[in-house]
Design a protein around this motif. Structure first.
Motif, mmCIF file in Angstrom:
data_model
loop_
_atom_site.group_PDB
_atom_site.id
_atom_site.type_symbol
_atom_site.label_atom_id
_atom_site.label_comp_id
_atom_site.label_asym_id
_atom_site.label_seq_id
_atom_site.Cartn_x
_atom_site.Cartn_y
_atom_site.Cartn_z
ATOM 1 N N VAL A 1 0.834 -1.200 0.000
ATOM 2 C CA VAL A 1 0.000 0.000 0.000
ATOM 3 C C VAL A 1 0.872 1.255 0.000
ATOM 4 O O VAL A 1 0.606 2.220 -0.725
ATOM 5 N N LEU A 2 1.928 1.228 0.806
ATOM 6 C CA LEU A 2 2.853 2.365 0.840
ATOM 7 C C LEU A 2 3.542 2.539 -0.509
ATOM 8 O O LEU A 2 3.736 3.668 -0.984
ATOM 9 N N GLU A 3 3.912 1.430 -1.129
ATOM 10 C CA GLU A 3 4.552 1.486 -2.442
ATOM 11 C C GLU A 3 3.588 1.977 -3.511
ATOM 12 O O GLU A 3 4.010 2.513 -4.547
ATOM 13 N N SER B 1 -0.678 18.173 18.988
ATOM 14 C CA SER B 1 -0.389 18.654 17.640
ATOM 15 C C SER B 1 -1.662 18.996 16.881
ATOM 16 O O SER B 1 -2.705 18.370 17.078
ATOM 17 N N ARG B 2 -1.557 19.985 15.994
ATOM 18 C CA ARG B 2 -2.647 20.353 15.093
ATOM 19 C C ARG B 2 -2.375 19.831 13.683
ATOM 20 O O ARG B 2 -2.935 20.318 12.706
ATOM 21 N N ILE B 3 -1.517 18.863 13.572
ATOM 22 C CA ILE B 3 -1.167 18.266 12.295
ATOM 23 C C ILE B 3 -2.415 17.814 11.539
ATOM 24 O O ILE B 3 -3.399 17.401 12.144
ATOM 25 N N GLY B 4 -2.406 17.930 10.209
ATOM 26 C CA GLY B 4 -3.513 17.431 9.420
ATOM 27 C C GLY B 4 -3.565 15.910 9.466
ATOM 28 O O GLY B 4 -2.518 15.257 9.410
ATOM 29 N N ILE B 5 -4.759 15.353 9.590
ATOM 30 C CA ILE B 5 -4.909 13.893 9.675
ATOM 31 C C ILE B 5 -6.036 13.446 8.749
ATOM 32 O O ILE B 5 -7.158 13.928 8.859
ATOM 33 N N ILE B 6 -5.706 12.516 7.841
ATOM 34 C CA ILE B 6 -6.709 11.875 6.999
ATOM 35 C C ILE B 6 -6.715 10.396 7.330
ATOM 36 O O ILE B 6 -5.690 9.719 7.217
ATOM 37 N N MET B 7 -7.855 9.894 7.775
ATOM 38 C CA MET B 7 -7.983 8.475 8.102
ATOM 39 C C MET B 7 -8.296 7.687 6.835
ATOM 40 O O MET B 7 -9.139 8.097 6.030
ATOM 41 N N VAL B 8 -7.614 6.560 6.675
ATOM 42 C CA VAL B 8 -7.886 5.634 5.575
ATOM 43 C C VAL B 8 -8.554 4.409 6.171
ATOM 44 O O VAL B 8 -8.014 3.777 7.081
ATOM 45 N N THR B 9 -9.741 4.085 5.669
ATOM 46 C CA THR B 9 -10.483 2.988 6.272
ATOM 47 C C THR B 9 -11.169 2.129 5.224
ATOM 48 O O THR B 9 -11.580 2.627 4.177
ATOM 49 N N ALA B 10 -11.246 0.845 5.512
ATOM 50 C CA ALA B 10 -12.028 -0.069 4.685
ATOM 51 C C ALA B 10 -13.446 -0.162 5.210
ATOM 52 O O ALA B 10 -14.306 -0.811 4.616
ATOM 53 N N LYS B 11 -13.702 0.481 6.356
ATOM 54 C CA LYS B 11 -15.017 0.449 6.984
ATOM 55 C C LYS B 11 -15.938 1.435 6.268
ATOM 56 O O LYS B 11 -15.568 2.577 6.027
ATOM 57 N N THR B 12 -17.133 0.992 5.934
ATOM 58 C CA THR B 12 -18.058 1.845 5.199
ATOM 59 C C THR B 12 -19.229 2.326 6.043
ATOM 60 O O THR B 12 -20.008 3.161 5.609
ATOM 61 N N TYR C 1 -11.568 11.714 5.964
ATOM 62 C CA TYR C 1 -11.363 10.276 5.819
ATOM 63 C C TYR C 1 -11.521 9.901 4.362
ATOM 64 O O TYR C 1 -12.142 10.628 3.570
ATOM 65 N N ILE C 2 -10.937 8.790 3.987
ATOM 66 C CA ILE C 2 -11.097 8.259 2.634
ATOM 67 C C ILE C 2 -11.273 6.754 2.760
ATOM 68 O O ILE C 2 -10.609 6.104 3.573
ATOM 69 N N THR C 3 -12.208 6.208 1.992
ATOM 70 C CA THR C 3 -12.565 4.799 2.112
ATOM 71 C C THR C 3 -11.933 3.983 0.997
ATOM 72 O O THR C 3 -11.977 4.375 -0.169
ATOM 73 N N LYS C 4 -11.330 2.853 1.379
ATOM 74 C CA LYS C 4 -10.764 1.934 0.385
ATOM 75 C C LYS C 4 -11.891 1.239 -0.370
ATOM 76 O O LYS C 4 -12.911 0.903 0.236
ATOM 77 N N PRO C 5 -11.705 0.964 -1.664
ATOM 78 C CA PRO C 5 -10.575 1.397 -2.513
ATOM 79 C C PRO C 5 -10.754 2.847 -2.939
ATOM 80 O O PRO C 5 -11.874 3.340 -3.049
ATOM 81 N N PHE C 6 -9.654 3.541 -3.170
ATOM 82 C CA PHE C 6 -9.713 4.935 -3.573
ATOM 83 C C PHE C 6 -8.696 5.169 -4.679
ATOM 84 O O PHE C 6 -7.741 4.408 -4.848
ATOM 85 N N GLU D 1 -7.868 11.140 -6.021
ATOM 86 C CA GLU D 1 -8.776 11.555 -4.953
ATOM 87 C C GLU D 1 -7.997 11.783 -3.659
ATOM 88 O O GLU D 1 -8.238 12.768 -2.944
ATOM 89 N N LEU D 2 -7.055 10.893 -3.361
ATOM 90 C CA LEU D 2 -6.242 11.059 -2.158
ATOM 91 C C LEU D 2 -5.478 12.372 -2.210
ATOM 92 O O LEU D 2 -5.468 13.136 -1.231
ATOM 93 N N ALA D 3 -4.841 12.669 -3.339
ATOM 94 C CA ALA D 3 -4.087 13.920 -3.468
ATOM 95 C C ALA D 3 -5.000 15.124 -3.309
ATOM 96 O O ALA D 3 -4.633 16.131 -2.696
ATOM 97 N N ALA D 4 -6.223 15.036 -3.856
ATOM 98 C CA ALA D 4 -7.174 16.141 -3.741
ATOM 99 C C ALA D 4 -7.571 16.374 -2.295
ATOM 100 O O ALA D 4 -7.679 17.524 -1.832
ATOM 101 N N ARG D 5 -7.810 15.309 -1.558
ATOM 102 C CA ARG D 5 -8.178 15.448 -0.148
ATOM 103 C C ARG D 5 -7.020 16.010 0.676
ATOM 104 O O ARG D 5 -7.215 16.822 1.581
ATOM 105 N N ILE D 6 -5.816 15.565 0.369
ATOM 106 C CA ILE D 6 -4.640 16.088 1.063
ATOM 107 C C ILE D 6 -4.528 17.595 0.847
ATOM 108 O O ILE D 6 -4.344 18.372 1.791
#
Length: 231
Positions: free
Chosen positions: A14-16, A72-83, A99-104, A108-113
């Motif tokens: 997934v990281l790759e 921290s006030r760091i930005g956080i986007i949760m990735v979940t397979a839960k719907t 949050y973003i739901t798998k599969p994505f 879309e991920l870049a847009a949310r970031i």
């Protein structure tokens, strides 16, 4: 200057999948495969945003999110397979910005970031002249992106701050959930209006004396929310 992202997932594949694309999009990318490793890297490297998988071994993404939000006030986007809606709401209530739901898709991920980073930068880029809003026991500084209650600072996430600022700027005016999504959150990619409820719930816990009987952020049933006009 390129923003630094921290991608957290226990599956190397997934990281790759994510990292090369986000580097091509102009981000600097760090990776971690466990919650403890993620917290260590976040503390040492101070990334702008974390893309955080919900299902991690030993320490869940939710637990990592809670720990990050303590200091921290760091930005956080949760990735979940839960719907399920309740699962998504949990992530937002513990401090995630989105949050973003798998599969994505990677686009879309870049847009949310970028959406979360815009909200954060919008706060950092405010004019330095203090034009604080005073509402009851609250003092809201748009210039500093900070909030105090009876003189004690209340740590808010970028999303929580922007919601509070937009509501408090016009007491008594009712905002629909959609208006808050489009105006306060500035998010073209999050279509579930109910996510606003999760952010409001978390915000109430921080600013209200009685979150179950709120004086500041009031629900207008069938319409949305307003800031108490008596404040």
């Amino acid at each position: 200057m390129a923003h630094t992202l921290l991608l957290v997932d226990d599956e190397e594949k997934v990281l790759e999948f994510m990292a090369p694309f986000l580097r091509q999009e102009g981000f600097q990318v760090l990776t971690a495969q466990t919650g403890k490793e993620a917290l260590h890297i976040a503390n040492e490297q101070q990334p702008a945003l974390v893309v955080l998988d919900w299902m991690l071994p030993e320490m869940s993404g939710i637990e990592v999110c809670r720990e990050l939000r303590k200091h921290s006030r760091i930005g956080i986007i949760m990735v979940t397979a839960k719907t399920e809606e309740t699962d998504k709401i949990i992530g937002l209530e513990v401090g995630a910005d989105d949050y973003i739901t798998k599969p994505f898709s990677l686009r879309e991920l870049a847009a949310r970031i970028r959406s979360v980073l815009r909200r954060m930068e919008g706060q950092d880029g405010q004019d330095t002249q203090d034009d604080s809003i005073k509402r009851g026991d609250l003092t809201i500084s748009e210039a500093q992106c900070r909030v105090w209650k009876r003189g004690e600072e209340i740590p808010l996430t970028p999303t929580q701050f922007k919601l509070l600022l937009n509501l408090a700027a016009r007491p008594g005016i009712v905002y629909s959930r959609l208006q808050l999504l489009q105006g306060a959150l500035e998010d073209d990619f999050l279509n579930d209006e109910r996510t606003v409820d999760a952010h409001i719930s978390q915000l109430r816990k921080k600013i209200e004396d009685e979150p179950s009987n709120p004086a500041y952020i009031q629900t207008v049933y069938g319409f949305g929310y307003r800031f108490g006009d008596r404040k």
